[in-house]
Design a protein around this motif. Sequence first.
Motif, PDB file in Angstrom:
ATOM      1  N   ASP A 460      -2.342  18.529  29.923  1.00 48.46           N
ATOM      2  CA  ASP A 460      -1.258  18.799  28.969  1.00 48.46           C
ATOM      3  C   ASP A 460      -1.019  17.590  28.070  1.00 48.46           C
ATOM      4  O   ASP A 460      -0.734  17.742  26.874  1.00 48.46           O
ATOM      5  CB  ASP A 460       0.031  19.142  29.724  1.00 48.46           C
ATOM      6  N   ALA A 461      -1.117  16.384  28.647  1.00 51.13           N
ATOM      7  CA  ALA A 461      -0.904  15.169  27.856  1.00 51.13           C
ATOM      8  C   ALA A 461      -1.930  15.059  26.730  1.00 51.13           C
ATOM      9  O   ALA A 461      -1.589  14.701  25.595  1.00 51.13           O
ATOM     10  CB  ALA A 461      -0.977  13.941  28.763  1.00 51.13           C
ATOM     11  N   LEU A 462      -3.173  15.392  27.033  1.00 50.87           N
ATOM     12  CA  LEU A 462      -4.225  15.319  26.010  1.00 50.87           C
ATOM     13  C   LEU A 462      -4.022  16.377  24.926  1.00 50.87           C
ATOM     14  O   LEU A 462      -4.289  16.132  23.741  1.00 50.87           O
ATOM     15  CB  LEU A 462      -5.597  15.484  26.659  1.00 50.87           C
ATOM     16  N   LYS A 463      -3.539  17.555  25.317  1.00 46.47           N
ATOM     17  CA  LYS A 463      -3.249  18.590  24.321  1.00 46.47           C
ATOM     18  C   LYS A 463      -2.176  18.111  23.344  1.00 46.47           C
ATOM     19  O   LYS A 463      -2.289  18.296  22.126  1.00 46.47           O
ATOM     20  CB  LYS A 463      -2.793  19.875  25.014  1.00 46.47           C
ATOM     21  N   ILE A 464      -1.118  17.501  23.904  1.00 47.58           N
ATOM     22  CA  ILE A 464      -0.043  16.991  23.052  1.00 47.58           C
ATOM     23  C   ILE A 464      -0.573  15.881  22.149  1.00 47.58           C
ATOM     24  O   ILE A 464      -0.246  15.814  20.958  1.00 47.58           O
ATOM     25  CB  ILE A 464       1.129  16.473  23.914  1.00 47.58           C
ATOM     26  N   GLN A 465      -1.412  15.005  22.701  1.00 56.01           N
ATOM     27  CA  GLN A 465      -1.972  13.914  21.899  1.00 56.01           C
ATOM     28  C   GLN A 465      -2.711  14.463  20.675  1.00 56.01           C
ATOM     29  O   GLN A 465      -2.569  13.939  19.566  1.00 56.01           O
ATOM     30  CB  GLN A 465      -2.915  13.058  22.741  1.00 56.01           C
ATOM     31  N   HIS A 466      -3.473  15.522  20.866  1.00 56.10           N
ATOM     32  CA  HIS A 466      -4.257  16.061  19.753  1.00 56.10           C
ATOM     33  C   HIS A 466      -3.393  16.861  18.774  1.00 56.10           C
ATOM     34  O   HIS A 466      -3.834  17.152  17.661  1.00 56.10           O
ATOM     35  CB  HIS A 466      -5.399  16.924  20.297  1.00 56.10           C
ATOM     36  N   GLN A 467      -2.156  17.221  19.181  1.00 57.00           N
ATOM     37  CA  GLN A 467      -1.228  17.875  18.254  1.00 57.00           C
ATOM     38  C   GLN A 467      -0.492  16.867  17.372  1.00 57.00           C
ATOM     39  O   GLN A 467       0.085  17.227  16.357  1.00 57.00           O
ATOM     40  CB  GLN A 467      -0.184  18.683  19.042  1.00 57.00           C
ATOM     41  N   PRO A 469       0.484  14.134  14.670  1.00 59.64           N
ATOM     42  CA  PRO A 469      -0.044  13.886  13.319  1.00 59.64           C
ATOM     43  C   PRO A 469      -0.823  12.579  13.218  1.00 59.64           C
ATOM     44  O   PRO A 469      -1.754  12.460  12.423  1.00 59.64           O
ATOM     45  CB  PRO A 469       1.218  13.851  12.444  1.00 59.64           C
ATOM     46  N   LYS A 470      -0.442  11.581  14.011  1.00 62.59           N
ATOM     47  CA  LYS A 470      -1.204  10.323  14.038  1.00 62.59           C
ATOM     48  C   LYS A 470      -0.933   9.619  15.367  1.00 62.59           C
ATOM     49  O   LYS A 470       0.045   9.897  16.056  1.00 62.59           O
ATOM     50  CB  LYS A 470      -0.816   9.417  12.863  1.00 62.59           C
ATOM     51  N   TRP A 471      -1.833   8.709  15.715  1.00 68.56           N
ATOM     52  CA  TRP A 471      -1.718   7.953  16.956  1.00 68.56           C
ATOM     53  C   TRP A 471      -1.510   6.485  16.621  1.00 68.56           C
ATOM     54  O   TRP A 471      -1.978   5.991  15.599  1.00 68.56           O
ATOM     55  CB  TRP A 471      -2.991   8.078  17.814  1.00 68.56           C
ATOM     56  N   ASN A 472      -0.811   5.791  17.515  1.00 68.48           N
ATOM     57  CA  ASN A 472      -0.716   4.341  17.408  1.00 68.48           C
ATOM     58  C   ASN A 472      -1.024   3.729  18.776  1.00 68.48           C
ATOM     59  O   ASN A 472      -1.420   4.436  19.712  1.00 68.48           O
ATOM     60  CB  ASN A 472       0.667   3.909  16.879  1.00 68.48           C
ATOM     61  N   VAL A 473      -0.835   2.440  18.911  1.00 66.57           N
ATOM     62  CA  VAL A 473      -1.207   1.763  20.158  1.00 66.57           C
ATOM     63  C   VAL A 473      -0.418   2.295  21.342  1.00 66.57           C
ATOM     64  O   VAL A 473      -0.905   2.338  22.481  1.00 66.57           O
ATOM     65  CB  VAL A 473      -1.024   0.230  20.005  1.00 66.57           C
ATOM     66  N   PHE A 474       0.826   2.729  21.092  1.00 70.99           N
ATOM     67  CA  PHE A 474       1.646   3.257  22.181  1.00 70.99           C
ATOM     68  C   PHE A 474       1.095   4.599  22.677  1.00 70.99           C
ATOM     69  O   PHE A 474       1.213   4.928  23.858  1.00 70.99           O
ATOM     70  CB  PHE A 474       3.097   3.394  21.719  1.00 70.99           C
ATOM     71  N   THR A 475       0.506   5.375  21.782  1.00 74.72           N
ATOM     72  CA  THR A 475      -0.134   6.630  22.186  1.00 74.72           C
ATOM     73  C   THR A 475      -1.299   6.344  23.128  1.00 74.72           C
ATOM     74  O   THR A 475      -1.434   6.971  24.192  1.00 74.72           O
ATOM     75  CB  THR A 475      -0.647   7.394  20.953  1.00 74.72           C
ATOM     76  N   TRP A 476      -2.147   5.401  22.723  1.00 73.74           N
ATOM     77  CA  TRP A 476      -3.284   5.049  23.570  1.00 73.74           C
ATOM     78  C   TRP A 476      -2.830   4.495  24.924  1.00 73.74           C
ATOM     79  O   TRP A 476      -3.418   4.813  25.970  1.00 73.74           O
ATOM     80  CB  TRP A 476      -4.165   4.016  22.852  1.00 73.74           C
ATOM     81  N   ASN A 477      -1.802   3.673  24.908  1.00 74.21           N
ATOM     82  CA  ASN A 477      -1.297   3.120  26.164  1.00 74.21           C
ATOM     83  C   ASN A 477      -0.747   4.205  27.085  1.00 74.21           C
ATOM     84  O   ASN A 477      -0.888   4.127  28.310  1.00 74.21           O
ATOM     85  CB  ASN A 477      -0.205   2.083  25.888  1.00 74.21           C
ATOM     86  N   ALA A 478      -0.111   5.223  26.498  1.00 71.34           N
ATOM     87  CA  ALA A 478       0.415   6.326  27.304  1.00 71.34           C
ATOM     88  C   ALA A 478      -0.724   7.080  27.993  1.00 71.34           C
ATOM     89  O   ALA A 478      -0.629   7.435  29.180  1.00 71.34           O
ATOM     90  CB  ALA A 478       1.232   7.280  26.434  1.00 71.34           C
ATOM     91  N   ILE A 479      -1.809   7.324  27.259  1.00 72.45           N
ATOM     92  CA  ILE A 479      -2.967   8.004  27.841  1.00 72.45           C
ATOM     93  C   ILE A 479      -3.613   7.134  28.920  1.00 72.45           C
ATOM     94  O   ILE A 479      -3.948   7.600  30.024  1.00 72.45           O
ATOM     95  CB  ILE A 479      -3.991   8.348  26.740  1.00 72.45           C
ATOM     96  N   LEU A 480      -3.798   5.845  28.608  1.00 73.59           N
ATOM     97  CA  LEU A 480      -4.396   4.928  29.580  1.00 73.59           C
ATOM     98  C   LEU A 480      -3.568   4.853  30.858  1.00 73.59           C
ATOM     99  O   LEU A 480      -4.109   4.884  31.975  1.00 73.59           O
ATOM    100  CB  LEU A 480      -4.493   3.531  28.963  1.00 73.59           C
ATOM    101  N   SER A 481      -2.245   4.750  30.702  1.00 71.78           N
ATOM    102  CA  SER A 481      -1.364   4.680  31.872  1.00 71.78           C
ATOM    103  C   SER A 481      -1.453   5.951  32.707  1.00 71.78           C
ATOM    104  O   SER A 481      -1.412   5.904  33.939  1.00 71.78           O
ATOM    105  CB  SER A 481       0.086   4.445  31.437  1.00 71.78           C
TER     106      SER A 481
END
Length: 684
Positions: A460-467, A469-481
């Motif tokens: 579900d987290a990856l689905k939201i990530q791809h929805q 509009p843009k990603w920043n470093v905090f987005t990547w950190n959330a996925i990594l965590s």
Amino acid sequence: MRFVSRRHGLDRARQSTDKSKSLHTAAAVLQVDQAKGAVEEEKEEQGDQDASTLDRIQHWRRPRNIPIWAIHCCKAMSANAETDHPHEIRAAFDRSKPRTLVTWNTLLTIYSQSSDLSRATQVFDAMPGRSSASWKELFLRYAQFGHINPSKELFDRMPGRDLVVWTSFLNLFARHGELNHSKELLFRMPQHDRVSWTTMLRGYAQCGQMLNAKQMFDSMEERSFFSWTDMVSGYARMEEFDNAKSLFDQMPSHDLITCTAIIPAIANYGKIGDIKFFYDSVPEKDLVLSTALVGAFVQIGNLVEARGVFETMATRNLVSWTTVVSGYAQYGFIDEAERMFSRMPEWNLVSWTAMIDGLMENGGLGPAKLLFDRMPQRNIVAYTALVTGFIRNAQLDLAKELFDRTPQWDLVIWASIAASYAQHGHVDHAMAIHQQMPARDVIVWNLLVAMLGQAGRMEDALKIQHQMPKWNVFTWNAILSGYAINGDIHSAQRSFDSIPEEIVNCQCWTSLMHAYARNGRVIEARAVLAAMPTRDLAAWNLMMETYAQTGRYKEAIHLFHEATLDGGVRIDLVSFITILSACSHLGKIQIARDQFVSMIADYGIVPIRDHYSCVVDALARSGRLCDAESLLETMPFVPESSAWASLLSACRVYRDKDRGARAAAQAMEVNPQASASYLLFSHC
């Protein structure tokens, strides 16, 4: 406010408006603003007449271009705004026919300054015509609350943009770490001033990009007090204390304002001696500086020093009282917080909310609710403290009931409530709150990704990530965590390798290390720590905990000493819990004692229950049962049953039946469900 505007001018009135919490003041400013042109005409008609004569006029003539019914309508809406009745506000507006730009702007301003951006936007969209004030009001409010996308849309559509609008938009990107956008916007600005340059500099400093900040600082033709302070604070926050002190010494002048601003930065670096030395070096001290010193000691957890400074202050204000109360509540000393709270000559919203939050944090639901009911006025922070407290204590029905009857929410509070649900395992409730949000920016999207990852719902987290509009470093950190928490090493490594190199930060490295540590891959985790370009305290603590949890206590102690030498990292209470636990398991009672004393004397850290429990365990394991029991009886907390169980286990090993009986009785008194205590006692 109207009196201020008539006697001292519109600028002073606007300053009063900015400080006021009442909603109706905004409408009054609009009326005064519209009337300003008419007053200027009056002054021209008076010729050489002294302007002060007009200033003494008690009743202004009604502006010629505003009908009397329009002013009556504005007054009616303002009166309802003061009592916080949105339906009556709209009813007063609907009764006004025909409507003018003044009434439309009044309604827009009332809604926007009450944080009701949904209604404000509806009014803005329905306006038959808009002035520059209409555009600016809605844009500045969206920017203030951090809504990047709506702010950008309004900015692009705005027919005329002044320096205030440009700088506000620049500040919005800088606050959210969007420094590339900030830099691009800075160079697009038709003109610059010290505020715009300082805003960009502050963005670099707050994101830890001190090299870029220093380049910006050096290129500034004119530097304000704020630019100097931002640089010094940025260096201190990055624990580059030598650079911070060097720059502070280069400042053209030091006044109390400057010194007061620098004290928290020095506290963030570290040690009691540094703070005291700086404070003593200031030739003149006032109430604000002393209060800042109290706040600095609270910031590093040294409540003894904070209280000592507070008690020696010749005069105290509401801020100094509230700082001490908040400190005690924050660190769990609720009884002392209540005593100080009762001593306060008066209370404000901050002190009320600090007590409520402290009580809820420590399980005092009943007293917190009673205190909430006693509040003469309640703001959104007080409601949030109570709602999140109910969630923390699994009182979801009470949380939802209070949430539903809260007058207004802004986006930050919506996100806080959703995060609280998620942190306590109620992910579906968090998702429902997220879906109800009136708007979402990148912060809210990142929060949702992090919530789902921490709950193990990576798909579900990856689905939201791809929805997004843009990603920043905090987005990547959330996925990594999320991958780290779920122990998915390969996905974590793949995600880490996909992060654009220019935005990789210390948190990204720490999340990768966490993924290896969660899977017991200690060697790989240590290799990640060694490869990090810079290391923060979170990285050191994670590796120390990994060593301790895998039984490598000697390595944990060695790493602790290495961390203290790495660029002056400020060791915190978590570091000391790890080192004291390691000493306990190794039987290093003298090292444990020395570290406990150093924690207090050298680092100014007030021991919490976990620190005492580690020392009790170390004493018990080494056979010093009398000392362990004495510490349990004198520690400034009610010991947990696990601490008594440590003593009881040692009594069994050393055949001290009488002391074991007392320990078992105490363990059962603290936790009647601890039947294991009886079992241990039966084998003494």
